[in-house]
Design an enzyme around this catalytic site. Structure first.
Site, PDB file in Angstrom:
ATOM      1  CB  THR A 179      -7.716   5.241  10.537  1.00 55.37           C
ATOM      2  OG1 THR A 179      -6.572   5.213   9.300  1.00 55.37           O
ATOM      3  CG2 THR A 179      -7.406   5.623  11.539  1.00 55.37           C
ATOM      4  CG  ASP A 231      -2.067   0.921   1.475  1.00 53.94           C
ATOM      5  OD1 ASP A 231      -2.518   1.203  -0.124  1.00 53.94           O
ATOM      6  OD2 ASP A 231      -3.042   0.999   2.147  1.00 53.94           O
TER       7      ASP A 231
END
Ligand SMILES: [Zn+2]
Length: 279
Positions: free
Chosen positions: A232, A82
């Site tokens: 997150t 990522d």
């Protein structure tokens, strides 16, 4: 089954009218819970690691663990770096066994983004690896302007040029999301998404999924998003569940009990996200 390319999972999602989730993981448990939940829901999933998480788990270990669990899994699993920051880091992930790469030069000028992304794509394609690029810049949710100022958004008339010149397999777009915790509710530019989807033929990716109102996520998926990135929220959830478990004094004060005792509640978060992306 064997690992499959992230872009093939996104194409499956496109055909099925849903989004696959790209989850950022960082240790054995965070990888394992995602794959187990995907199996329970019979849905494909993409495991990703963010470069800074190398400190938690080296790329080669992440790849080896994910590959092993994917081979035992009943659903397709993808393995992607990522936000690869540069060619060297992307190649380190390739050497470690990653089968898909996201390269992010979106903070650079357009021509530099095109040129540097193309270099990564050329090498990756020669090795049979698919690449996600980013056009427009998905910034940091702590900076409100990053997700409200349209100058950061993907320009529709550049999208086709970017795809043709870079040959990326999937495109991360900026339409009003950002990474981390939003300081105000995001309001996605659905018209822009519609226009981008109309002129492009690769799967579209939405970063910054944590904290976007669920009805907006559903709408974005119905308008062409085929991969939703979640990082997150998963990380915070794991912390919060573990903290609650410890504060409540559950179980013996052992790490093994903590990990087993918090597993189901953490998986419930994953389950909810997967059901949102694939109603
Ligand atoms: Zn991202």
């Amino acid at each position: 089954m064997a690992l499959i390319k992230a872009c093939d999972i996104m194409k499956m999602a496109d055909q099925g009218g849903y989004a696959a989730i790209g989850f950022d993981a960082f240790n054995l448990e965070s990888i394992m819970y995602i794959i187990e939940t995907a199996e329970e829901l019979n849905t494909p999933v993409i495991l990703m690691i963010y470069p800074a998480m190398k400190a938690n788990m080296p790329y080669s270990t992440f790849a080896a663990v994910t590959k092993d669990l994917a081979e035992k899994a009943s659903v397709p699993v993808g393995l992607m770096l990522d936000h690869g920051p540069d060619f060297e880091d992307a190649m380190a992930a390739v050497a470690a066994g990653f089968t898909s790469i996201m390269i992010d030069y979106s903070h650079l000028e357009y021509e530099d983004n095109v040129r540097l992304t193309r270099e990564v794509v050329k090498t990756c394609h020669a090795l049979g690896i698919d690449v996600e690029g980013e056009l427009g810049h998905v910034g940091i949710a702590a900076n409100e302007a990053d997700y409200t100022d349209a100058k950061n958004f993907t320009e529709v008339d550049k999208a086709l040029d970017y795809l043709e010149r870079t040959q990326v397999d999937a495109l991360a777009i900026s339409i009003g999301t950002a990474h981390g915790n939003y300081v105000s509710a995001p309001n996605l530019d659905m018209e822009r998404l519609k226009e981008i989807n109309a002129v492009t033929d690769v799967p579209l990716v939405l970063h910054g999924g944590t904290g976007v109102p669920e009805e907006q996520i559903r709408e974005a998926i119905s308008l062409g998003i085929n991969k939703l990135n979640m990082a997150t929220g998963y990380n915070l959830k794991m912390y919060d569940v573990m903290k609650k478990y410890i504060v409540e004094g559950k179980g013996r004060p052992r790490a093994t009990d903590l990990l087993l005792g918090t597993k189901e509640e953490i998986k419930e978060y994953i389950r909810h996200a997967m059901k949102l992306a694939r109603p």
